[in-house]
Structure formats: structure tokens, C-alpha cells
Design an enzyme around this catalytic site. Structure first.
Site, PDB file in Angstrom:
ATOM      1  N   LYS A 217       0.822  -1.215   0.000  1.00 24.15           N
ATOM      2  CA  LYS A 217       0.000   0.000   0.000  1.00 24.15           C
ATOM      3  C   LYS A 217       0.857   1.267   0.000  1.00 24.15           C
ATOM      4  CE  LYS A 217      -4.346  -1.978   1.193  1.00 24.15           C
ATOM      5  NZ  LYS A 217      -5.343  -2.337   2.175  1.00 24.15           N
ATOM      6  N   ARG A 253      -3.317 -10.278   4.459  1.00 23.39           N
ATOM      7  CA  ARG A 253      -3.693 -10.275   3.034  1.00 23.39           C
ATOM      8  C   ARG A 253      -2.533  -9.663   2.265  1.00 23.39           C
ATOM      9  NH1 ARG A 253      -5.819  -6.999  -0.743  1.00 23.39           N
ATOM     10  NH2 ARG A 253      -7.362  -7.873  -2.176  1.00 23.39           N
TER      11      ARG A 253
HETATM   12  N1  HH2 Z   1      -7.273  -4.045   0.619  1.00 22.08           N
HETATM   13  C1  HH2 Z   1      -7.560  -4.053  -0.694  1.00 22.08           C
HETATM   14  C2  HH2 Z   1      -8.568  -4.890  -1.191  1.00 22.08           C
HETATM   15  N2  HH2 Z   1      -9.252  -5.722  -0.370  1.00 22.08           N
HETATM   16  N3  HH2 Z   1      -9.633  -6.587   1.788  1.00 22.08           N
HETATM   17  C3  HH2 Z   1      -9.358  -6.592   3.101  1.00 22.08           C
HETATM   18  N4  HH2 Z   1     -10.019  -7.430   3.921  1.00 22.08           N
HETATM   19  N5  HH2 Z   1      -8.407  -5.774   3.642  1.00 22.08           N
HETATM   20  C4  HH2 Z   1      -7.688  -4.911   2.879  1.00 22.08           C
HETATM   21  O1  HH2 Z   1      -6.855  -4.158   3.436  1.00 22.08           O
HETATM   22  C5  HH2 Z   1      -7.950  -4.876   1.462  1.00 22.08           C
HETATM   23  C6  HH2 Z   1      -8.955  -5.745   0.954  1.00 22.08           C
HETATM   24  C7  HH2 Z   1      -6.803  -3.176  -1.624  1.00 22.08           C
HETATM   25  O2  HH2 Z   1      -5.682  -3.820  -2.117  1.00 22.08           O
HETATM   26  P1  HH2 Z   1      -5.561  -4.578  -3.537  1.00 22.08           P
HETATM   27  O3  HH2 Z   1      -6.530  -5.701  -3.646  1.00 22.08           O
HETATM   28  O4  HH2 Z   1      -4.150  -4.985  -3.722  1.00 22.08           O
HETATM   29  O5  HH2 Z   1      -5.868  -3.489  -4.612  1.00 22.08           O
HETATM   30  P2  HH2 Z   1      -7.194  -3.112  -5.397  1.00 22.08           P
HETATM   31  O6  HH2 Z   1      -8.264  -2.793  -4.427  1.00 22.08           O
HETATM   32  O7  HH2 Z   1      -6.767  -1.936  -6.228  1.00 22.08           O
HETATM   33  O8  HH2 Z   1      -7.601  -4.283  -6.245  1.00 22.08           O
END
Ligand code: HH2
Length: 273
Positions: A217, A253
Site C-alpha cells: 500500500k 492479506r
Molecule cells: N485491501 C484491498 C482490497 N481488499 N480486503 C481486506 N479485507 N483488507 C484490505 O486491506 C484490502 C482488501 C486493496 O488492495 P488490492 O486488492 O491490492 O488493490 P485493489 O483494491 O486496487 O484491487
């Protein structure tokens, strides 16, 4: 027989991320081919992930969201390949997407809206006896980073998660199936994120396993001195993950599964000694 989440996914459990999106901040576009996404999921489990989190909608700051048909079109072909075979969670706020995923064998619904996005979702989770992750988010992805303010970020997040936990159980979802997540980066400044990590035990007092998503992040890149960073490095992610582990987090995660599994294995031995 239903199993409590902490028994099914003992601490520390690594959750590998597979984003089937063109625009996710760290792996956007890499998994649009379902065969490639399925291969990544298999690799993450081989590297030691306890679960792979499949998502078809980016929630990165500023993102607009996708409609149900498009989200289904992205994730269903991936789930068809892996959900009966591997432990899978579905990252969605939509009841219909969750329903299809659970029918195909997904175990957990990861809802960044904490059951506020779709009035039907709680019923779907309850009906399937699925595991559920409730995440704190201020506002919605499109606007959540517009000057976020809290009186006391930890107290506010704790109150919110307590209330959503009560809502979930009032809607027939067993408390022992639920994990709570402070929502690192979801409507928070760098300082808010760091304070949540430092004071994680206050959220642990809610009595449910904590899931944290710090992986790659942007606040990590900003801590390292780049005010315009859009991502953080794997090394910085592991460090933040270990801080969270030290303060009681159970589920992590992450995008870089092998690195986290190795680091957490050492940290675990240290605490066991
Ligand atoms: N962060 C993201 C997405 N889903 N779910 C949980 N439970 N906790 C988190 O901190 C979280 C999440 C954002 O990260 P990422 O999936 O890498 O990116 P994007 O939302 O752009 O797909």
C-alpha cells in the site's frame, strides 16, 4: 460441522491476493486471463498461503467500481478453475457475486463495505454458513482519501467494527465465522494507518481474529519519503506485517506470499521460544 475461523485458519495465516482487474494498484492487468489467474492462485497456495482472495473490482483510492455483470465475468471463470480445489475467498461487496462464488466452493466473503454495500449480502453469507471478513472503510473508494479525519482513529474504527459485528450476527451469521479488519488505507492518512497498526490490540479486544491488508500500500512508500508513492515495496510490506503480527493480527492479506510466510514463520518461532 462448522469450524470457528480461528481453527480453520490458525494464526498466522497468509491470504494471497489475486486481483482479476485491469486497474488494481499493484497487480492490475496481470490476471485478466482466467488460466493465468488460476495458475497464480495455485502458486500462492504452494508458497504457503492458507487462502487465496479473488477479486474482480478494484477498491484502490479513486476507483469507480464495476457493475455486477462485469464483476461476474471477471471472477467466475477463475473460480470455476480453482474454488472447488483450493481454499478461496471472494473479495466482493455484491450478494450475487458472493452467491456464485460460494456455490462454486469459496469459503470466505471479504467485504470491504462490511455489509453496507448490498442489503442481500448478509443473507447470502448466513445461508451458506460462509466465513466473513468485515472491513472498516470511511466513505467509498472514489472519495475515501479526500481529507480523512477522525477524533480518535482507533476508537472510531473499533466502534464501527463492533457495530458491524453486531449487525452481522443479528442477521444470522455466526460470530465465530467472522474476522475483523481495520481497513488500512481505506480513508486513512499515513498517520492513521500507523496508529491503527500500533494500537491493534485495542481492536483485538473485540474478541475476533484480525485480518490486516498492508501489502504494497502507498502509505509504505510515503513512510519511506516519497510523498507521491502509489505503492509500497514487498520488504516494507513484510515489516508492516510483522508489526501487525506482533500486535495480535491473525490473517495477512498479501501479494508476496513466500516472503510473508518465511518472515512470519521466524516471528512465530521467536514468540514460541
Ligand atoms: N485491501 C484491498 C482490497 N481488499 N480486503 C481486506 N479485507 N483488507 C484490505 O486491506 C484490502 C482488501 C486493496 O488492495 P488490492 O486488492 O491490492 O488493490 P485493489 O483494491 O486496487 O484491487
Amino acid at each position: 460441522m462448522t469450524q470457528a475461523l480461528e481453527e480453520r485458519f490458525p494464526r498466522p495465516a497468509v491470504v494471497g491476493v489475486v486481483n482479476v482487474t485491469p486497474d488494481s494498484f499493484s497487480d492490475g492487468g496481470a490476471h485478466l486471463d482466467p488460466a493465468v489467474a488460476a495458475a497464480t492462485a495455485r502458486r500462492l497456495i504452494e508458497e504457503g498461503a492458507a487462502l487465496v482472495d479473488v477479486g474482480g473490482e478494484s477498491t484502490r483510492p479513486g476507483s469507480e467500481g464495476v457493475d455486477e455483470d462485469e464483476e461476474l465475468r471477471r471472477v467466475v471463470p477463475v473460480l470455476e478453475r480453482i474454488a472447488g480445489e483450493l481454499p478461496v475467498s471472494i473479495d466482493t461487496a455484491k450478494a450475487e457475486v458472493a452467491r456464485r462464488a460460494l456455490e462454486l466452493g469459496a469459503l470466505l466473503v471479504n467485504d470491504v463495505t462490511a455489509l453496507r454495500g448490498d442489503p442481500e449480502l448478509a443473507g447470502v453469507v448466513a445461508e451458506h454458513g460462509a466465513y466473513l471478513c468485515l472491513v472498516h472503510m470511511r466513505g467509498e473508494p472514489r472519495t475515501m482519501q479526500d481529507d480523512p479525519r477522525y477524533d480518535d482513529v482507533v476508537a472510531d474504527v473499533k466502534r464501527f467494527l463492533d457495530e458491524r459485528l453486531a449487525f452481522a450476527t443479528a442477521n444470522g451469521i455466526s460470530e465465530e465465522r467472522i474476522a475483523l479488519d481495520p481497513g488500512i488505507g481505506f480513508g486513512k492518512t499515513v498517520e492513521h494507518n500507523l496508529e491503527l497498526l500500533a494500537r491493534l490490540p485495542e481492536l483485538g479486544a473485540l474478541g475476533r481474529p484480525l485480518l490486516v491488508g498492508v501489502s504494497r500500500k502507498r502509505f509504505l512508500g510515503r513512510v519511506l519519503g516519497d510523498p507521491d508513492a502509489l505503492t509500497g515495496s514487498a520488504t516494507a510490506s513484510v515489516a508492516a506485517g510483522l508489526v501487525a503480527y506482533d500486535r495480535g493480527a491473525s490473517l495477512f492479506r498479501v501479494h508476496d506470499v513466500r516472503e510473508h510466510v518465511e518472515a512470519l514463520s521466524v516471528a512465530e518461532r521467536r514468540t514460541a521460544a
